[in-house]
Scaffold this motif. Structure first.
Motif, PDB file in Angstrom:
ATOM      1  N   UNK A 272      34.645  48.102   1.111  1.00 35.90           N
ATOM      2  CA  UNK A 272      33.891  49.340   1.057  1.00 35.90           C
ATOM      3  C   UNK A 272      34.587  50.397   1.903  1.00 35.90           C
ATOM      4  N   UNK A 273      34.309  51.660   1.609  1.00 40.38           N
ATOM      5  CA  UNK A 273      34.835  52.762   2.419  1.00 40.38           C
ATOM      6  C   UNK A 273      34.018  54.015   2.137  1.00 40.38           C
ATOM      7  N   UNK A 274      34.089  54.951   3.088  1.00 39.33           N
ATOM      8  CA  UNK A 274      33.554  56.306   2.917  1.00 39.33           C
ATOM      9  C   UNK A 274      32.094  56.324   2.470  1.00 39.33           C
ATOM     10  N   UNK A 275      31.299  55.373   2.961  1.00 45.30           N
ATOM     11  CA  UNK A 275      29.886  55.361   2.611  1.00 45.30           C
ATOM     12  C   UNK A 275      29.081  56.272   3.515  1.00 45.30           C
ATOM     13  N   UNK A 276      28.170  57.041   2.924  1.00 46.50           N
ATOM     14  CA  UNK A 276      27.296  57.912   3.719  1.00 46.50           C
ATOM     15  C   UNK A 276      25.869  57.879   3.169  1.00 46.50           C
ATOM     16  N   UNK A 277      24.909  57.717   4.081  1.00 40.83           N
ATOM     17  CA  UNK A 277      23.506  57.876   3.727  1.00 40.83           C
ATOM     18  C   UNK A 277      23.201  59.359   3.868  1.00 40.83           C
ATOM     19  N   UNK A 278      22.771  59.993   2.795  1.00 40.30           N
ATOM     20  CA  UNK A 278      22.685  61.446   2.728  1.00 40.30           C
ATOM     21  C   UNK A 278      21.275  61.996   2.919  1.00 40.30           C
ATOM     22  N   UNK A 279      20.264  61.161   2.731  1.00 36.96           N
ATOM     23  CA  UNK A 279      18.879  61.593   2.912  1.00 36.96           C
ATOM     24  C   UNK A 279      18.002  60.351   2.995  1.00 36.96           C
ATOM     25  N   UNK A 280      16.949  60.394   3.811  1.00 37.30           N
ATOM     26  CA  UNK A 280      16.048  59.238   3.858  1.00 37.30           C
ATOM     27  C   UNK A 280      15.302  59.081   2.542  1.00 37.30           C
ATOM     28  N   UNK A 281      14.956  57.839   2.229  1.00 32.92           N
ATOM     29  CA  UNK A 281      14.226  57.528   1.003  1.00 32.92           C
ATOM     30  C   UNK A 281      12.861  56.962   1.395  1.00 32.92           C
ATOM     31  N   UNK A 282      11.806  57.505   0.799  1.00 28.99           N
ATOM     32  CA  UNK A 282      10.446  57.086   1.113  1.00 28.99           C
ATOM     33  C   UNK A 282       9.833  56.375  -0.089  1.00 28.99           C
ATOM     34  N   UNK A 283       8.834  55.525   0.152  1.00 28.70           N
ATOM     35  CA  UNK A 283       8.154  54.879  -0.974  1.00 28.70           C
ATOM     36  C   UNK A 283       7.704  55.902  -2.012  1.00 28.70           C
ATOM     37  N   UNK A 284       7.919  55.550  -3.268  1.00 28.91           N
ATOM     38  CA  UNK A 284       7.603  56.440  -4.383  1.00 28.91           C
ATOM     39  C   UNK A 284       8.820  57.077  -5.008  1.00 28.91           C
ATOM     40  N   UNK A 285       9.953  57.046  -4.303  1.00 27.70           N
ATOM     41  CA  UNK A 285      11.182  57.614  -4.862  1.00 27.70           C
ATOM     42  C   UNK A 285      11.725  56.721  -5.965  1.00 27.70           C
ATOM     43  N   UNK A 286      12.317  57.354  -6.992  1.00 26.67           N
ATOM     44  CA  UNK A 286      12.960  56.614  -8.082  1.00 26.67           C
ATOM     45  C   UNK A 286      14.462  56.844  -8.006  1.00 26.67           C
ATOM     46  N   UNK A 287      15.209  55.763  -7.888  1.00 29.02           N
ATOM     47  CA  UNK A 287      16.649  55.872  -7.691  1.00 29.02           C
ATOM     48  C   UNK A 287      17.420  55.508  -8.956  1.00 29.02           C
ATOM     49  N   UNK A 288      18.468  56.267  -9.209  1.00 25.75           N
ATOM     50  CA  UNK A 288      19.437  55.955 -10.252  1.00 25.75           C
ATOM     51  C   UNK A 288      20.823  55.978  -9.624  1.00 25.75           C
ATOM     52  N   UNK A 289      21.828  55.546 -10.374  1.00 26.79           N
ATOM     53  CA  UNK A 289      23.187  55.474  -9.836  1.00 26.79           C
ATOM     54  C   UNK A 289      24.209  55.789 -10.914  1.00 26.79           C
ATOM     55  N   UNK A 290      25.336  56.343 -10.474  1.00 31.26           N
ATOM     56  CA  UNK A 290      26.480  56.588 -11.350  1.00 31.26           C
ATOM     57  C   UNK A 290      27.739  56.321 -10.551  1.00 31.26           C
ATOM     58  N   UNK A 291      28.793  55.863 -11.225  1.00 34.76           N
ATOM     59  CA  UNK A 291      30.053  55.538 -10.563  1.00 34.76           C
ATOM     60  C   UNK A 291      31.216  56.199 -11.285  1.00 34.76           C
ATOM     61  N   UNK A 292      32.148  56.740 -10.504  1.00 32.37           N
ATOM     62  CA  UNK A 292      33.384  57.295 -11.034  1.00 32.37           C
ATOM     63  C   UNK A 292      34.521  56.334 -10.732  1.00 32.37           C
ATOM     64  N   UNK A 293      35.331  56.020 -11.732  1.00 28.66           N
ATOM     65  CA  UNK A 293      36.495  55.159 -11.533  1.00 28.66           C
ATOM     66  C   UNK A 293      37.600  55.992 -10.892  1.00 28.66           C
ATOM     67  N   UNK A 294      37.983  55.624  -9.664  1.00 27.98           N
ATOM     68  CA  UNK A 294      38.971  56.424  -8.924  1.00 27.98           C
ATOM     69  C   UNK A 294      40.280  55.678  -8.681  1.00 27.98           C
ATOM     70  N   UNK A 295      40.371  54.424  -9.120  1.00 31.29           N
ATOM     71  CA  UNK A 295      41.625  53.686  -8.949  1.00 31.29           C
ATOM     72  C   UNK A 295      41.639  52.418  -9.780  1.00 31.29           C
TER      73      UNK A 295
END
Length: 343
Positions: free
Chosen positions: A90-113
């Motif tokens: 892993x590298x360059x990981x950052x938590x950008x905002x707190x997440x509270x109950x009720x939030x709905x999370x999705x994810x996307x990934x860019x191929x960089x190598x």
């Protein structure tokens, strides 16, 4: 006969620069918190009490940082690591905002190598993954790289591209949760008196306690995070017939054990790097130790940042590598992260 099932991506299926949107949004609730605290001996005050969270400037207790990480990571598995040989780092990981109950999370990934291995049977894929909430706000991003099998060993090797990654997230890029204020921090309720200034660069901490990893809890954890990697579920996926413990399970266990000595390292701000040094199996008893790598001030009142190495091991504390520079076989995890600590 037609097939509508998905066998997952293989190395030759990745294209540099493509963005992969991952399926199945996940709404988080207090249930995830309860299960997380049942699976791991987590006792951080910020993630245990709404009243404590309000006393340090937040509207309520956010969900544990690693709940967010595991949820986002789990979204990526069917597209990134279903056919993985190993999750490498892993590298360059950052938590950008707190997440509270009720939030709905999705994810996307860019191929960089991408880089094919010399044996022609597998290759390494680097992706930058971003987790977002239902408003489109990014809550987490990180880079990871994975060794993935090839479907066709005769498929041509792609041009090698290895991304340049920072050794650590720079202190000025750390995101402290809005409103967080440790000026009136209650050390008695948090469990330890140690402030940011009490820790010295180079200091090592033996977290003393140990915990044995059980097959049932590991399987429950991977299902909780909707992690479908075959090596965690299917005993026939490996030649030795053993299911690998999900590396994130080891991270959470080690982080929870680190409470003893780092009870005031309340929030993970960044993941600088990490390696799953050796496989972990059910029946393994984990212990953990930490090293203070760096310290930094933040712009938030009463909040400092500690850069910490966290090691999970089945052996002695403060022993990491052999004379050849390789991780010793008893070392399971070596991660480097920034945490918010009261000054």
């Amino acid at each position: 006969m037609t097939s509508k099932t998905n066998a997952g991506r293989f190395f030759e299926d990745y294209r540099l620069g493509e963005t992969i949107r991952h399926a199945v949004p996940r709404t988080l609730s207090g249930g995830e918190r309860a299960l997380y605290h049942a699976l791991y001996p987590a006792r951080g005050a910020l993630y245990s009490s709404d009243a404590f969270a309000r006393s340090v400037g937040l509207p309520a207790s956010p969900l544990d940082d690693l709940i967010v990480f595991h949820t986002v990571f789990g979204k990526t598995v069917p597209d990134i690591s279903l056919n993985a040989v190993a999750n490498l780092g892993y590298a360059e990981g950052r938590w950008l905002a707190p997440v509270y109950p009720g939030a709905s999370l999705t994810a996307a990934s860019e191929v960089i190598g991408v880089k094919q291995n010399s044996n022609g049977k597998s290759g390494v894929v680097w992706v930058r993954t971003t987790g977002t909430d239902e408003t489109g706000r990014a809550v987490l991003d990180y880079v990871r790289w994975v060794m993935v099998r090839k479907r066709d060993t005769d498929a041509p090797a792609p041009e090698t591209v290895i991304p340049e990654l920072a050794d650590a997230v720079a202190p000025e890029r750390l995101v402290v949760p809005d409103g967080l204020d440790f000026s009136s921090y209650d050390f008695a309720l948090a469990g330890e008196p140690h402030r940011w200034g009490d820790y010295e660069i180079g200091e090592t901490i033996d977290h003393v306690d140990g915990v044995t990893v059980e097959e049932a809890e590991h399987m429950m954890a991977t299902r909780l995070w909707q992690n479908t990697a075959k090596v965690h579920f299917d005993a026939g996926a490996r030649e030795d017939g053993r299911r690998l413990i999900y590396g994130g399970h080891v991270i959470s266990m080690a982080r929870a054990l680190s409470f003893n000595g780092l009870a005031n390292a309340q929030a993970i701000l960044a993941l600088n790097g990490g390696a799953h040094a050796n496989p972990c199996y059910a029946g393994t008893t984990l212990r953990a130790w930490s090293e203070v790598l760096d310290k930094a001030e933040t712009g938030a009142p009463g909040v400092g940042a500690l850069r910490l190495r966290l090691v999970a091991t089945t052996g002695d504390a403060f022993v990491l590598r052999g004379a050849d520079g390789r991780y010793l076989p008893e070392v399971l995890l070596d991660i480097d992260y920034w945490a918010a600590v009261p000054v």
